[in-house]
Design a protein around this motif. Structure first.
Motif, mmCIF file in Angstrom:
data_model
loop_
_atom_site.group_PDB
_atom_site.id
_atom_site.type_symbol
_atom_site.label_atom_id
_atom_site.label_comp_id
_atom_site.label_asym_id
_atom_site.label_seq_id
_atom_site.Cartn_x
_atom_site.Cartn_y
_atom_site.Cartn_z
ATOM 1 N N LYS A 98 1.023 -1.179 0.090
ATOM 2 C CA LYS A 98 0.047 0.022 0.158
ATOM 3 C C LYS A 98 0.776 1.181 -0.019
ATOM 4 C CE LYS A 98 -3.450 2.516 2.830
ATOM 5 N NZ LYS A 98 -4.310 2.243 3.804
ATOM 6 N N GLY A 99 2.002 1.142 0.852
ATOM 7 C CA GLY A 99 2.960 2.255 0.919
ATOM 8 C C GLY A 99 3.516 2.466 -0.522
ATOM 9 N N ILE A 100 3.817 1.647 -1.013
ATOM 10 C CA ILE A 100 4.509 1.435 -2.673
ATOM 11 C C ILE A 100 3.568 2.223 -3.412
ATOM 12 C CG2 ILE A 100 5.388 0.426 -4.533
ATOM 13 C CD1 ILE A 100 6.382 -1.931 -2.328
ATOM 14 N N GLN A 101 2.174 1.596 -3.571
ATOM 15 C CA GLN A 101 1.450 2.119 -4.432
ATOM 16 C C GLN A 101 0.912 3.576 -4.124
ATOM 17 O OE1 GLN A 101 -1.953 -0.549 -3.468
ATOM 18 N NE2 GLN A 101 -1.046 -1.923 -4.714
ATOM 19 N N GLN A 102 1.161 4.088 -2.899
ATOM 20 C CA GLN A 102 1.021 5.633 -2.459
ATOM 21 C C GLN A 102 2.134 6.406 -2.770
ATOM 22 O OE1 GLN A 102 -0.215 5.287 1.429
ATOM 23 N NE2 GLN A 102 -2.373 4.978 0.954
ATOM 24 N N GLY A 103 3.187 5.863 -3.269
ATOM 25 C CA GLY A 103 4.363 6.480 -3.627
ATOM 26 C C GLY A 103 5.233 7.102 -2.366
ATOM 27 N N ILE A 104 4.807 6.348 -1.124
ATOM 28 C CA ILE A 104 5.566 6.550 0.164
ATOM 29 C C ILE A 104 6.906 5.944 0.102
ATOM 30 C CG2 ILE A 104 5.288 6.536 2.488
ATOM 31 C CD1 ILE A 104 2.135 6.898 2.263
ATOM 32 N N PHE A 105 6.871 4.740 -0.366
ATOM 33 C CA PHE A 105 7.915 3.828 -0.069
ATOM 34 C C PHE A 105 8.643 3.641 -1.524
ATOM 35 C CE2 PHE A 105 5.689 1.316 3.305
ATOM 36 C CZ PHE A 105 6.350 2.341 4.409
ATOM 37 N N LYS A 106 9.749 3.476 -1.606
ATOM 38 C CA LYS A 106 10.490 3.193 -2.891
ATOM 39 C C LYS A 106 9.754 2.067 -3.605
ATOM 40 C CE LYS A 106 15.094 4.064 -1.597
ATOM 41 N NZ LYS A 106 15.250 4.894 -0.439
ATOM 42 N N PRO A 107 9.658 1.989 -4.966
ATOM 43 C CA PRO A 107 9.068 1.174 -5.627
ATOM 44 C C PRO A 107 9.899 -0.293 -6.049
ATOM 45 C CG PRO A 107 9.902 2.928 -7.206
ATOM 46 C CD PRO A 107 10.237 3.368 -5.853
ATOM 47 N N VAL A 108 10.001 -0.758 -4.982
ATOM 48 C CA VAL A 108 10.742 -2.098 -5.061
ATOM 49 C C VAL A 108 9.700 -3.014 -4.370
ATOM 50 C CG1 VAL A 108 12.981 -1.083 -5.004
ATOM 51 C CG2 VAL A 108 12.049 -1.655 -2.945
ATOM 52 N N PRO A 109 10.170 -4.515 -4.621
ATOM 53 C CA PRO A 109 9.183 -5.447 -3.879
ATOM 54 C C PRO A 109 9.137 -5.106 -2.271
ATOM 55 C CG PRO A 109 10.901 -6.522 -5.372
ATOM 56 C CD PRO A 109 11.210 -5.048 -5.333
ATOM 57 N N SER A 110 7.949 -5.300 -1.769
ATOM 58 C CA SER A 110 7.888 -5.070 -0.321
ATOM 59 C C SER A 110 8.625 -5.875 0.479
ATOM 60 C CB SER A 110 6.361 -5.366 -0.227
ATOM 61 O OG SER A 110 5.755 -6.894 -0.473
ATOM 62 N N SER A 111 8.730 -6.990 -0.062
ATOM 63 C CA SER A 111 9.763 -8.158 1.192
ATOM 64 C C SER A 111 11.023 -7.347 1.159
ATOM 65 C CB SER A 111 9.861 -9.423 0.332
ATOM 66 O OG SER A 111 10.529 -9.255 -1.025
#
Length: 188
Positions: free
Chosen positions: A134-147
């Motif tokens: 969810k954080g990746i989709q919102q652009g809060i986290f780097k766009p890398v695998p969640s793991s």
């Protein structure tokens, strides 16, 4: 058929953890585990099919304890920065309070047996991955695998906790620095 006794199962569980941490995978045997647990080695087969099954089940049980500790207080309705803070604090709690378990997980992760239960372990952490996705989709986290993001919040923190020789509280200032470093590593 022999019945299962919870106190024997717990003694076996603890013996496996202690022995693996002391002597490693190559030296651990059913007879050594039985002796340490105070049961006959044939009793182990009441609880486990074989040594591989035994180690896998212990690993998954400890991995479940780790997941429960890591997820404590984490919901997808709190800000992502607070999720990272909670996760880092929870990992520190696990490493400091369950040091033996953490060391067992490290040994297991570096063994060929980890492949036998990788899917089960991944499934356990699906809720945490969903929060990070969810954080990746919102652009809060780097766009890398969640793991990978979770690893950057877990492994370095575990390494810090592991360097402490006894269970003790870290100064809050240091904890905040660790949290900030984890946040900096994964934020977009």
């Amino acid at each position: 058929m022999r019945t299962k006794d919870d106190s024997k199962k717990e003694a076996i569980f603890e013996a496996i953890i202690d022995l693996l941490n002391e002597i490693g995978f190559s030296e651990i045997s059913m007879s050594k585990i039985g002796k340490r647990a105070g049961v006959s080695s044939s009793t182990l087969y009441v609880y486990f099919e074989n040594k591989e099954d035994m180690l896998k089940k212990v690993y998954l049980e400890i991995k479940g304890k780790l997941r429960n500790t890591m997820m404590h207080g984490i919901t997808d309705d709190i800000p992502m920065e607070h999720i990272v803070e909670r996760l880092v604090r929870n990992v520190l709690i696990f490493v400091l309070e369950y040091r033996r378990y953490y060391l067992f997980l490290e040994q297991f992760a570096n063994s060929p047996l980890v492949g036998l239960c990788e899917d089960d372990a991944m499934e356990m952490f699906r809720p945490l991955r969903a929060v990070f996705e969810k954080g990746i989709q919102q652009g809060i986290f780097k766009p890398v695998p969640s793991s990978l993001l979770i690893t950057y919040c877990y492994k370095p923190v575990g390494a810090v906790g592991k360097t402490l020789t006894e269970k003790k509280a870290l100064p809050e200032k240091l904890i905040k620095q660790i949290i900030q470093m984890s946040w900096d590593a994964i934020k977009a």
